[in-house]
Design a protein around this motif. Sequence first.
Motif, PDB file in Angstrom:
ATOM      1  N   VAL A 159       1.559  14.753  -4.060  1.00 33.37           N
ATOM      2  CA  VAL A 159       0.661  13.628  -4.328  1.00 33.37           C
ATOM      3  C   VAL A 159       1.370  12.661  -5.281  1.00 33.37           C
ATOM      4  O   VAL A 159       1.720  13.024  -6.397  1.00 33.37           O
ATOM      5  CB  VAL A 159      -0.677  14.096  -4.932  1.00 33.37           C
ATOM      6  N   LYS A 160       1.562  11.442  -4.830  1.00 33.63           N
ATOM      7  CA  LYS A 160       2.358  10.472  -5.590  1.00 33.63           C
ATOM      8  C   LYS A 160       1.521   9.489  -6.393  1.00 33.63           C
ATOM      9  O   LYS A 160       2.019   8.875  -7.345  1.00 33.63           O
ATOM     10  CB  LYS A 160       3.271   9.684  -4.639  1.00 33.63           C
ATOM     11  N   HIS A 161       0.249   9.341  -6.022  1.00 31.62           N
ATOM     12  CA  HIS A 161      -0.557   8.257  -6.599  1.00 31.62           C
ATOM     13  C   HIS A 161      -2.032   8.595  -6.368  1.00 31.62           C
ATOM     14  O   HIS A 161      -2.401   9.053  -5.283  1.00 31.62           O
ATOM     15  CB  HIS A 161      -0.179   6.952  -5.888  1.00 31.62           C
ATOM     16  N   ALA A 183      -3.088   0.895   5.236  1.00 33.86           N
ATOM     17  CA  ALA A 183      -4.188   0.281   4.500  1.00 33.86           C
ATOM     18  C   ALA A 183      -3.753  -1.015   3.843  1.00 33.86           C
ATOM     19  O   ALA A 183      -2.597  -1.149   3.401  1.00 33.86           O
ATOM     20  CB  ALA A 183      -4.707   1.244   3.432  1.00 33.86           C
ATOM     21  N   ARG A 184      -4.657  -1.962   3.774  1.00 36.00           N
ATOM     22  CA  ARG A 184      -4.401  -3.176   2.989  1.00 36.00           C
ATOM     23  C   ARG A 184      -4.303  -2.775   1.520  1.00 36.00           C
ATOM     24  O   ARG A 184      -5.085  -1.988   1.026  1.00 36.00           O
ATOM     25  CB  ARG A 184      -5.523  -4.195   3.175  1.00 36.00           C
ATOM     26  N   TYR A 185      -3.320  -3.327   0.854  1.00 34.93           N
ATOM     27  CA  TYR A 185      -3.076  -3.014  -0.556  1.00 34.93           C
ATOM     28  C   TYR A 185      -2.908  -1.510  -0.789  1.00 34.93           C
ATOM     29  O   TYR A 185      -3.433  -0.952  -1.726  1.00 34.93           O
ATOM     30  CB  TYR A 185      -4.187  -3.587  -1.450  1.00 34.93           C
ATOM     31  N   TYR A 228       9.305   1.654  -5.795  1.00 39.63           N
ATOM     32  CA  TYR A 228       8.767   0.547  -5.004  1.00 39.63           C
ATOM     33  C   TYR A 228       9.087  -0.819  -5.599  1.00 39.63           C
ATOM     34  O   TYR A 228       8.832  -1.845  -4.964  1.00 39.63           O
ATOM     35  CB  TYR A 228       7.248   0.694  -4.852  1.00 39.63           C
ATOM     36  N   LEU A 229       9.626  -0.850  -6.802  1.00 38.96           N
ATOM     37  CA  LEU A 229       9.906  -2.123  -7.459  1.00 38.96           C
ATOM     38  C   LEU A 229      11.206  -2.742  -6.935  1.00 38.96           C
ATOM     39  O   LEU A 229      12.200  -2.046  -6.740  1.00 38.96           O
ATOM     40  CB  LEU A 229      10.023  -1.913  -8.968  1.00 38.96           C
ATOM     41  N   VAL A 230      11.165  -4.032  -6.712  1.00 41.45           N
ATOM     42  CA  VAL A 230      12.343  -4.808  -6.331  1.00 41.45           C
ATOM     43  C   VAL A 230      12.496  -5.903  -7.379  1.00 41.45           C
ATOM     44  O   VAL A 230      11.549  -6.648  -7.656  1.00 41.45           O
ATOM     45  CB  VAL A 230      12.199  -5.421  -4.929  1.00 41.45           C
ATOM     46  N   ALA A 231      13.670  -6.014  -7.954  1.00 43.62           N
ATOM     47  CA  ALA A 231      13.880  -6.808  -9.166  1.00 43.62           C
ATOM     48  C   ALA A 231      13.358  -8.234  -9.065  1.00 43.62           C
ATOM     49  O   ALA A 231      12.800  -8.768 -10.018  1.00 43.62           O
ATOM     50  CB  ALA A 231      15.368  -6.817  -9.528  1.00 43.62           C
ATOM     51  N   ALA A 242       5.638   0.555   1.798  1.00 43.03           N
ATOM     52  CA  ALA A 242       4.952   1.852   1.769  1.00 43.03           C
ATOM     53  C   ALA A 242       4.566   2.337   3.153  1.00 43.03           C
ATOM     54  O   ALA A 242       4.439   3.545   3.382  1.00 43.03           O
ATOM     55  CB  ALA A 242       3.707   1.760   0.883  1.00 43.03           C
ATOM     56  N   ARG A 243       4.382   1.426   4.086  1.00 41.18           N
ATOM     57  CA  ARG A 243       4.025   1.822   5.446  1.00 41.18           C
ATOM     58  C   ARG A 243       5.160   2.563   6.143  1.00 41.18           C
ATOM     59  O   ARG A 243       4.937   3.273   7.123  1.00 41.18           O
ATOM     60  CB  ARG A 243       3.638   0.581   6.259  1.00 41.18           C
ATOM     61  N   LYS A 244       6.371   2.406   5.626  1.00 34.64           N
ATOM     62  CA  LYS A 244       7.534   3.059   6.233  1.00 34.64           C
ATOM     63  C   LYS A 244       7.833   4.409   5.589  1.00 34.64           C
ATOM     64  O   LYS A 244       8.757   5.094   6.015  1.00 34.64           O
ATOM     65  CB  LYS A 244       8.757   2.146   6.106  1.00 34.64           C
ATOM     66  N   ARG A 245       7.052   4.770   4.566  1.00 35.10           N
ATOM     67  CA  ARG A 245       7.319   6.012   3.836  1.00 35.10           C
ATOM     68  C   ARG A 245       6.120   6.952   3.960  1.00 35.10           C
ATOM     69  O   ARG A 245       4.987   6.572   3.694  1.00 35.10           O
ATOM     70  CB  ARG A 245       7.612   5.691   2.364  1.00 35.10           C
TER      71      ARG A 245
END
Length: 265
Positions: A115-117, A144-146, A163-166, A181-184
């Motif tokens: 469980v990540k979140h 899911a949206r958001y 998930y952060l991109v600079a 996130a949809r790809k993971r």
Amino acid sequence: MDSRFTILVNSSDGFTDCWGPFFKLLQRYWPGCQSRILLNTETHDYQHPELPVVATKVQGDSPRRLTWSECLSAALDQVQTPLILYFQEDYFIRRAVQAGKVEAALEHMLAHPEVKHIALTGIGSQPPFEPYVDTRFQKIRRRARYRISTQAALWRVETLKSYLVAEENGWMFEIYGTWRARKRDELFLCADYSDASGGPAIEYLHTGIVKGQWLQEIQDDFEANDIDIDFGKRGFYQPKNVLRRKIETGMRLLERPGYLLKQLM
């Protein structure tokens, strides 16, 4: 001090007027919380007379101003616990935190590393949700949206950071992060916030500040809690209709077509 999680209040130096009200309400509505608290700032320091608040001051010696994502990533580097409870400085809590729900989510994440979140409000990732083996929680769908949301939630530190991109700011992180996130295939949950369960674990107006201005409804919450603010310094946000907001969001995405195409692919 609770060694399981850190409260991370994501902010910036331009929101110093929010810090006093935020921590007053946190202390009032969650008096038993024993977590260390990180307030994410760029250069400003902050101390609270009663709460263990530490300012991150992430700008350091950088010759340029860090982006939203870089600031958050640098703050996560200062976390010394496996989990964080993410807030932003304008999530002004308006009723007693359901500490039992927060505790259940903490223990579930510690017992189940997959469980990540776990979202703790009703205003983050969008339903419908999927059933989960533990009925205190529901699965957030991969599409899911958001699915990636900046609302109050427990996160594994390494997951949020991944998930952060600079170059992204907060709204880009939610939109593009959701696409990523949809790809993971990761397990994201939402704590039950139905009326039958007593509502969300943490309840607040959906951001007290919109585009740098106060949400008008926050006046009642502040008055009820003896918080005196000069609202004239920021003024009040005038809501726009849904279609106009969607058009504005689309136009902002199209300002960087190359980046948009990269994320789509």
